[in-house]
Design a protein around this motif. Structure first.
Motif, PDB file in Angstrom:
ATOM      1  N   LEU A  28      -9.589   1.324  -9.760  1.00  0.00           N
ATOM      2  CA  LEU A  28      -9.300   0.709  -8.461  1.00  0.00           C
ATOM      3  C   LEU A  28     -10.500  -0.024  -7.865  1.00  0.00           C
ATOM      4  O   LEU A  28     -10.348  -1.162  -7.403  1.00  0.00           O
ATOM      5  CB  LEU A  28      -8.777   1.776  -7.495  1.00  0.00           C
ATOM      6  N   ASN A  79       2.791   0.461  -4.361  1.00  0.00           N
ATOM      7  CA  ASN A  79       1.705   1.196  -5.005  1.00  0.00           C
ATOM      8  C   ASN A  79       2.161   2.576  -5.456  1.00  0.00           C
ATOM      9  O   ASN A  79       1.973   2.969  -6.614  1.00  0.00           O
ATOM     10  CB  ASN A  79       0.525   1.300  -4.032  1.00  0.00           C
ATOM     11  N   GLN A  80       2.781   3.329  -4.559  1.00  0.00           N
ATOM     12  CA  GLN A  80       3.175   4.691  -4.898  1.00  0.00           C
ATOM     13  C   GLN A  80       4.320   4.722  -5.898  1.00  0.00           C
ATOM     14  O   GLN A  80       4.352   5.566  -6.802  1.00  0.00           O
ATOM     15  CB  GLN A  80       3.563   5.443  -3.621  1.00  0.00           C
ATOM     16  N   GLY A 110       0.774  -1.229   0.000  1.00  0.00           N
ATOM     17  CA  GLY A 110       0.000   0.000   0.000  1.00  0.00           C
ATOM     18  C   GLY A 110       0.802   1.274   0.000  1.00  0.00           C
ATOM     19  O   GLY A 110       0.386   2.278  -0.583  1.00  0.00           O
ATOM     20  N   THR A 140     -10.350  -4.008  -7.219  1.00  0.00           N
ATOM     21  CA  THR A 140     -10.553  -4.492  -5.850  1.00  0.00           C
ATOM     22  C   THR A 140     -11.673  -5.518  -5.801  1.00  0.00           C
ATOM     23  O   THR A 140     -11.560  -6.557  -5.131  1.00  0.00           O
ATOM     24  CB  THR A 140     -10.874  -3.320  -4.912  1.00  0.00           C
ATOM     25  N   TRP A 172      -3.693  -4.233  -0.984  1.00  0.00           N
ATOM     26  CA  TRP A 172      -3.594  -3.578   0.321  1.00  0.00           C
ATOM     27  C   TRP A 172      -4.951  -3.531   1.017  1.00  0.00           C
ATOM     28  O   TRP A 172      -5.067  -3.802   2.217  1.00  0.00           O
ATOM     29  CB  TRP A 172      -3.033  -2.172   0.120  1.00  0.00           C
ATOM     30  N   TYR A 178       2.896   3.943  -9.274  1.00  0.00           N
ATOM     31  CA  TYR A 178       2.031   5.023  -9.744  1.00  0.00           C
ATOM     32  C   TYR A 178       2.846   6.190 -10.286  1.00  0.00           C
ATOM     33  O   TYR A 178       2.592   6.689 -11.388  1.00  0.00           O
ATOM     34  CB  TYR A 178       1.119   5.502  -8.621  1.00  0.00           C
ATOM     35  N   SER A 237      -1.738  -3.341  -6.806  1.00  0.00           N
ATOM     36  CA  SER A 237      -1.065  -3.333  -5.507  1.00  0.00           C
ATOM     37  C   SER A 237      -1.924  -2.663  -4.448  1.00  0.00           C
ATOM     38  O   SER A 237      -2.012  -3.127  -3.300  1.00  0.00           O
ATOM     39  CB  SER A 237       0.281  -2.606  -5.639  1.00  0.00           C
ATOM     40  N   TRP A 238      -2.575  -1.568  -4.810  1.00  0.00           N
ATOM     41  CA  TRP A 238      -3.455  -0.857  -3.889  1.00  0.00           C
ATOM     42  C   TRP A 238      -4.642  -1.732  -3.484  1.00  0.00           C
ATOM     43  O   TRP A 238      -5.052  -1.763  -2.319  1.00  0.00           O
ATOM     44  CB  TRP A 238      -3.934   0.440  -4.541  1.00  0.00           C
ATOM     45  N   ASN A 273      -6.599   5.324 -12.591  1.00  0.00           N
ATOM     46  CA  ASN A 273      -6.751   5.170 -11.150  1.00  0.00           C
ATOM     47  C   ASN A 273      -8.196   4.903 -10.761  1.00  0.00           C
ATOM     48  O   ASN A 273      -8.469   4.345  -9.688  1.00  0.00           O
ATOM     49  CB  ASN A 273      -6.230   6.424 -10.439  1.00  0.00           C
ATOM     50  N   SER A 312      -0.058  -0.414 -10.259  1.00  0.00           N
ATOM     51  CA  SER A 312      -0.202   0.322  -9.002  1.00  0.00           C
ATOM     52  C   SER A 312      -1.583   0.089  -8.391  1.00  0.00           C
ATOM     53  O   SER A 312      -1.706  -0.104  -7.170  1.00  0.00           O
ATOM     54  CB  SER A 312       0.023   1.810  -9.254  1.00  0.00           C
ATOM     55  N   CYS A 313      -2.617   0.108  -9.224  1.00  0.00           N
ATOM     56  CA  CYS A 313      -3.976  -0.134  -8.722  1.00  0.00           C
ATOM     57  C   CYS A 313      -4.125  -1.550  -8.184  1.00  0.00           C
ATOM     58  O   CYS A 313      -4.819  -1.770  -7.185  1.00  0.00           O
ATOM     59  CB  CYS A 313      -4.990   0.116  -9.841  1.00  0.00           C
TER      60      CYS A 313
END
Length: 208
Positions: A109, A86-87, A82, A113, A198, A90, A194-195, A106, A191-192
């Motif tokens: 997401l 992720n960052q 997270g 999810t 999280w 991104y 990975s988010w 983005n 990145s999304c």
């Protein structure tokens, strides 16, 4: 007063999105001027730690659970997915694309999810009822719309010139426009993912 209170969540989310837009534009300008994505992520974490640590210490120190191996493992996993991975993905994707593409992708997401939460039993599809069908259609529209905006190269729109002229930003914008590529979009998608992982970790392990 009561009417304003009912609109506060909406106004707050609008301000949050404006903040995200400003962050994307400023971060893109910083990276076009030579700053590396790793440096931006490091500065973000340092400033966030300094800003939040006093609140966590004084307001939460009496209700913190005892640190165990399981909690430390979950904290490490959350930190990797997270906060770090992720960052980093991104901002690396933002470097090779544009703020518009990064913001658009983005928005996938929630769909990502949902897709990842189904195998873990945190979400149910229920394709036979309307709620489940709405979830599936919403996921397809969300992902399809973001992909179309990201990968479709159409004709340029004629936008009236702005009355605000920032020479530094205009020069960097011309330099970075040729760097937009599929690679940037794929990195933002990663990145999304990975988010989303999280979010799933926190849902499965509430003590984290």
């Amino acid at each position: 007063m009561g009417c304003l209170h009912s609109y506060m969540p909406l106004l707050t989310m609008v301000l949050v999105q404006l903040g995200y837009a400003g962050m994307n534009i400023i971060s893109k300008l910083a990276m076009d001027s030579g700053m590396k994505p790793e440096v931006i992520v490091t500065y973000r974490q340092i400033f966030a730690t300094v800003a939040i640590a006093p609140f966590a210490y004084f307001l939460e120190r009496g209700v913190r659970p005892k640190l165990t191996k399981d909690i430390l493992r979950d904290i490490l996993t959350c930190s990797i997915c997270g906060a770090t991975l992720n960052q980093f993905l991104y901002f690396l994707g933002l470097k090779y694309s544009t703020p518009t593409i990064a913001c658009a992708i983005n928005n996938t997401l929630p769909a990502i999810t949902f897709i990842l939460a189904v195998p873990f039993g945190l979400e149910t599809v229920g394709i036979r009822n309307r709620a489940g069908q709405a979830k599936v259609v919403g996921t397809v529209v969300c992902v399809g719309g973001a992909m179309l905006l990201s990968f479709y190269n159409g004709s340029a729109l004629e936008v009236p010139p702005s009355g605000i002229h920032w020479t530094y930003a205009q020069q960097l914008g011309h330099q970075s426009s040729s760097k937009a590529s599929v690679l940037g979009a794929l990195l933002v998608i990663a990145s999304c993912v990975s988010w989303a992982v999280w979010f799933i970790i926190q849902a499965r392990f509430p003590h984290t």
